[in-house]
Design a protein around this motif. Structure first.
Motif, PDB file in Angstrom:
ATOM      1  N   THR A 209       0.859  -1.173   0.000  1.00  0.00           N
ATOM      2  CA  THR A 209       0.000   0.000   0.000  1.00  0.00           C
ATOM      3  C   THR A 209       0.897   1.225   0.000  1.00  0.00           C
ATOM      4  OG1 THR A 209      -1.780  -1.129   1.195  1.00  0.00           O
ATOM      5  CG2 THR A 209      -1.797   1.276   1.233  1.00  0.00           C
ATOM      6  N   LEU A 210       0.775   2.004  -1.040  1.00  0.00           N
ATOM      7  CA  LEU A 210       1.589   3.203  -1.225  1.00  0.00           C
ATOM      8  C   LEU A 210       0.660   4.402  -1.202  1.00  0.00           C
ATOM      9  CD1 LEU A 210       4.357   4.495  -2.083  1.00  0.00           C
ATOM     10  CD2 LEU A 210       3.603   4.180  -4.439  1.00  0.00           C
ATOM     11  N   SER A 211       0.958   5.375  -0.355  1.00  0.00           N
ATOM     12  CA  SER A 211       0.111   6.559  -0.305  1.00  0.00           C
ATOM     13  C   SER A 211       0.881   7.787  -0.766  1.00  0.00           C
ATOM     14  CB  SER A 211      -0.443   6.791   1.106  1.00  0.00           C
ATOM     15  OG  SER A 211       0.590   7.088   2.017  1.00  0.00           O
ATOM     16  N   PHE A 212       0.136   8.731  -1.361  1.00  0.00           N
ATOM     17  CA  PHE A 212       0.672  10.026  -1.756  1.00  0.00           C
ATOM     18  C   PHE A 212      -0.005  11.089  -0.915  1.00  0.00           C
ATOM     19  CE2 PHE A 212       2.233   7.778  -5.375  1.00  0.00           C
ATOM     20  CZ  PHE A 212       3.339   8.515  -5.797  1.00  0.00           C
ATOM     21  N   ILE A 213       0.816  11.972  -0.341  1.00  0.00           N
ATOM     22  CA  ILE A 213       0.275  13.046   0.471  1.00  0.00           C
ATOM     23  C   ILE A 213       0.980  14.345   0.098  1.00  0.00           C
ATOM     24  CG2 ILE A 213       1.896  12.772   2.427  1.00  0.00           C
ATOM     25  CD1 ILE A 213      -0.619  13.179   4.263  1.00  0.00           C
TER      26      ILE A 213
ATOM     27  N   LEU B  15      -6.597 -10.165   0.919  1.00  0.00           N
ATOM     28  CA  LEU B  15      -6.387 -10.382  -0.512  1.00  0.00           C
ATOM     29  C   LEU B  15      -4.966 -10.052  -0.979  1.00  0.00           C
ATOM     30  CD1 LEU B  15      -9.684  -8.827  -1.956  1.00  0.00           C
ATOM     31  CD2 LEU B  15      -9.259 -11.189  -1.248  1.00  0.00           C
ATOM     32  N   ARG B  16      -4.187  -9.415  -0.097  1.00  0.00           N
ATOM     33  CA  ARG B  16      -2.848  -8.921  -0.486  1.00  0.00           C
ATOM     34  C   ARG B  16      -2.960  -7.977  -1.693  1.00  0.00           C
ATOM     35  NH1 ARG B  16      -1.961 -10.436   3.916  1.00  0.00           N
ATOM     36  NH2 ARG B  16      -0.344 -11.844   4.653  1.00  0.00           N
ATOM     37  N   THR B  17      -4.000  -7.174  -1.689  1.00  0.00           N
ATOM     38  CA  THR B  17      -4.247  -6.231  -2.777  1.00  0.00           C
ATOM     39  C   THR B  17      -3.169  -5.154  -2.800  1.00  0.00           C
ATOM     40  OG1 THR B  17      -6.608  -6.563  -2.385  1.00  0.00           O
ATOM     41  CG2 THR B  17      -5.994  -4.693  -3.769  1.00  0.00           C
ATOM     42  N   THR B  18      -2.731  -4.782  -3.995  1.00  0.00           N
ATOM     43  CA  THR B  18      -1.832  -3.642  -4.161  1.00  0.00           C
ATOM     44  C   THR B  18      -2.695  -2.382  -4.221  1.00  0.00           C
ATOM     45  OG1 THR B  18      -0.347  -5.047  -5.446  1.00  0.00           O
ATOM     46  CG2 THR B  18       0.019  -2.669  -5.576  1.00  0.00           C
ATOM     47  N   ILE B  19      -2.345  -1.385  -3.412  1.00  0.00           N
ATOM     48  CA  ILE B  19      -3.178  -0.188  -3.298  1.00  0.00           C
ATOM     49  C   ILE B  19      -2.328   1.065  -3.470  1.00  0.00           C
ATOM     50  CG2 ILE B  19      -4.661   1.178  -1.764  1.00  0.00           C
ATOM     51  CD1 ILE B  19      -5.473  -1.446  -0.397  1.00  0.00           C
ATOM     52  N   LEU B  20      -2.823   1.989  -4.278  1.00  0.00           N
ATOM     53  CA  LEU B  20      -2.283   3.347  -4.303  1.00  0.00           C
ATOM     54  C   LEU B  20      -3.361   4.263  -3.743  1.00  0.00           C
ATOM     55  CD1 LEU B  20      -0.287   5.180  -7.058  1.00  0.00           C
ATOM     56  CD2 LEU B  20      -2.208   6.294  -5.941  1.00  0.00           C
ATOM     57  N   LEU B  21      -3.014   4.995  -2.693  1.00  0.00           N
ATOM     58  CA  LEU B  21      -3.973   5.828  -1.979  1.00  0.00           C
ATOM     59  C   LEU B  21      -3.551   7.288  -2.042  1.00  0.00           C
ATOM     60  CD1 LEU B  21      -6.373   6.132   0.103  1.00  0.00           C
ATOM     61  CD2 LEU B  21      -4.630   5.849   1.886  1.00  0.00           C
ATOM     62  N   ILE B  22      -4.448   8.145  -2.519  1.00  0.00           N
ATOM     63  CA  ILE B  22      -4.251   9.586  -2.463  1.00  0.00           C
ATOM     64  C   ILE B  22      -4.972  10.107  -1.222  1.00  0.00           C
ATOM     65  CG2 ILE B  22      -4.632  11.793  -3.629  1.00  0.00           C
ATOM     66  CD1 ILE B  22      -2.760   9.958  -5.157  1.00  0.00           C
TER      67      ILE B  22
ATOM     68  N   GLU C 225      -4.121   8.739   8.322  1.00  0.00           N
ATOM     69  CA  GLU C 225      -4.566   7.737   7.350  1.00  0.00           C
ATOM     70  C   GLU C 225      -3.390   7.214   6.532  1.00  0.00           C
ATOM     71  OE1 GLU C 225      -8.462   7.960   5.111  1.00  0.00           O
ATOM     72  OE2 GLU C 225      -7.086   8.752   3.590  1.00  0.00           O
ATOM     73  N   ALA C 226      -2.531   8.122   6.083  1.00  0.00           N
ATOM     74  CA  ALA C 226      -1.378   7.721   5.280  1.00  0.00           C
ATOM     75  C   ALA C 226      -0.476   6.774   6.055  1.00  0.00           C
ATOM     76  CB  ALA C 226      -0.600   8.958   4.841  1.00  0.00           C
ATOM     77  N   VAL C 227      -0.182   7.099   7.306  1.00  0.00           N
ATOM     78  CA  VAL C 227       0.737   6.278   8.106  1.00  0.00           C
ATOM     79  C   VAL C 227       0.077   4.957   8.494  1.00  0.00           C
ATOM     80  CG1 VAL C 227       2.065   6.161  10.252  1.00  0.00           C
ATOM     81  CG2 VAL C 227       1.981   8.298   8.954  1.00  0.00           C
ATOM     82  N   LEU C 228      -1.194   5.008   8.874  1.00  0.00           N
ATOM     83  CA  LEU C 228      -1.894   3.805   9.336  1.00  0.00           C
ATOM     84  C   LEU C 228      -2.023   2.758   8.231  1.00  0.00           C
ATOM     85  CD1 LEU C 228      -3.556   2.403  11.604  1.00  0.00           C
ATOM     86  CD2 LEU C 228      -5.578   3.548  10.658  1.00  0.00           C
ATOM     87  N   LEU C 229      -2.336   3.190   7.024  1.00  0.00           N
ATOM     88  CA  LEU C 229      -2.660   2.248   5.951  1.00  0.00           C
ATOM     89  C   LEU C 229      -1.456   1.823   5.117  1.00  0.00           C
ATOM     90  CD1 LEU C 229      -5.553   3.095   6.717  1.00  0.00           C
ATOM     91  CD2 LEU C 229      -6.097   3.210   4.293  1.00  0.00           C
ATOM     92  N   SER C 230      -0.353   2.563   5.163  1.00  0.00           N
ATOM     93  CA  SER C 230       0.657   2.431   4.112  1.00  0.00           C
ATOM     94  C   SER C 230       1.892   1.634   4.522  1.00  0.00           C
ATOM     95  CB  SER C 230       1.112   3.818   3.654  1.00  0.00           C
ATOM     96  OG  SER C 230       0.023   4.588   3.231  1.00  0.00           O
ATOM     97  N   ASP C 231       2.556   1.110   3.489  1.00  0.00           N
ATOM     98  CA  ASP C 231       3.911   0.569   3.627  1.00  0.00           C
ATOM     99  C   ASP C 231       4.940   1.646   3.299  1.00  0.00           C
ATOM    100  OD1 ASP C 231       3.258  -2.298   4.151  1.00  0.00           O
ATOM    101  OD2 ASP C 231       2.315  -2.108   2.183  1.00  0.00           O
ATOM    102  N   ARG C 232       4.552   2.556   2.392  1.00  0.00           N
ATOM    103  CA  ARG C 232       5.402   3.708   2.067  1.00  0.00           C
ATOM    104  C   ARG C 232       4.515   4.932   1.887  1.00  0.00           C
ATOM    105  NH1 ARG C 232       8.707   3.165  -3.066  1.00  0.00           N
ATOM    106  NH2 ARG C 232       7.023   1.789  -3.787  1.00  0.00           N
TER     107      ARG C 232
END
Length: 265
Positions: free
Chosen positions: A39-43, A191-198, A204-211
């Motif tokens: 899970t990769l987030s952009f902030i 599901l081991r889903t790959t996620i990109l989160l804006i 939210e970014a820290v809780l959900l993300s690997d990066r």
């Protein structure tokens, strides 16, 4: 996380737009990879090009320069391997929750699944987001959080290789947002889903993300810093609230957003 092979590659991508005042450079020479299962987030601040990047990966627009790849194939338009969940749920108001998901399933799998298989798959994805009880309700009859759950079910039902989420909880109240964040973590874990989160939300970014990718201010936005989040999964919201490592990551993101947002990597 498999770092041997990137699922998404963004290579030297720039994006500019014609305006009444001339060309506006939104993104300037951005490069990064997204790996399977992460899970990769952009902030970043408004106008830093986060949604522009998501639209490029979704294939909703094409870059001015540079290349975007999904599974080593150039992204030239939308595709079911890239499911999108927008802040606005985008459900068709005259269709039930079941039928909104069915629309995507029939479009992607009409030549691959029987009617019975498609029915079971629709039901499975509604159950995955805990919406089986509202399968026959239309969007006007359910809450904002429930609409987003149906939107996530619709995206997952296409069996995407990556789920692209553009501030999917931004319009929701704090409690509903927290419940949906937990639902996304549960789905990702299962599901081991790959996620990109804006997102605009630091927690939210820290809780959900690997990066967490922190964007510099626009115009000519870049990736300013990348923060690796080394927190164990599954993650408990309550446990994270008092975890000094979580608080440290949170502080690093806040410091970038307030002090370093104009720095260029």
């Amino acid at each position: 996380m498999n770092r041997e092979k990137a699922l998404i590659r963004v290579q030297n991508v720039s994006q500019s737009f014609a305006t009444s005042k001339g060309r506006f450079l939104a993104l300037d020479n951005v490069s990064f990879d997204i790996h399977p299962g992460e899970t990769l987030s952009f902030i970043g601040h408004s106008g830093c090009g986060k949604s522009t990047l998501l639209n490029l990966i979704a294939g909703l627009s094409l870059p001015t320069s540079g290349v975007l790849l999904c599974d080593n194939r150039e992204i030239a338009g939308p595709g079911p391997e890239r499911g999108v969940v927008f802040q606005n749920h985008s459900l068709l108001p005259w269709l039930t929750s079941y039928d909104n998901v069915a629309l995507a399933v029939h479009q992607v799998f009409k030549n691959q699944m029987s009617k019975a298989e498609m029915h079971d798959w629709i039901e499975h994805n509604l159950a995955l987001v805990h919406m089986s009880h509202a399968r026959d309700k239309r969007p006007g009859e359910i809450s904002g959080g429930m609409k987003q759950r149906v939107g996530i079910a619709r995206a997952l039902a296409m069996k995407p290789k990556i789920l692209l989420m553009d501030e999917p909880f931004g319009a929701l109240d704090a409690l509903t947002r927290a419940h949906l964040q937990d639902a996304v973590m549960e789905i990702q874990q299962r599901l081991r889903t790959t996620i990109l989160l804006i997102t605009h939300d630091v927690d939210e970014a820290v809780l959900l993300s690997d990066r967490v990718m922190m964007m510099t201010n626009g115009p000519a936005a870049k990736v300013g810093e990348v923060l690796n989040i080394d927190l164990p999964r599954p993650r408990s919201r309550l446990a994270m609230a008092s975890d000094p490592l979580f608080q440290g990551y949170r502080q690093q993101v806040l410091q970038f957003l307030y002090d370093k947002q104009t720095a260029i990597a």
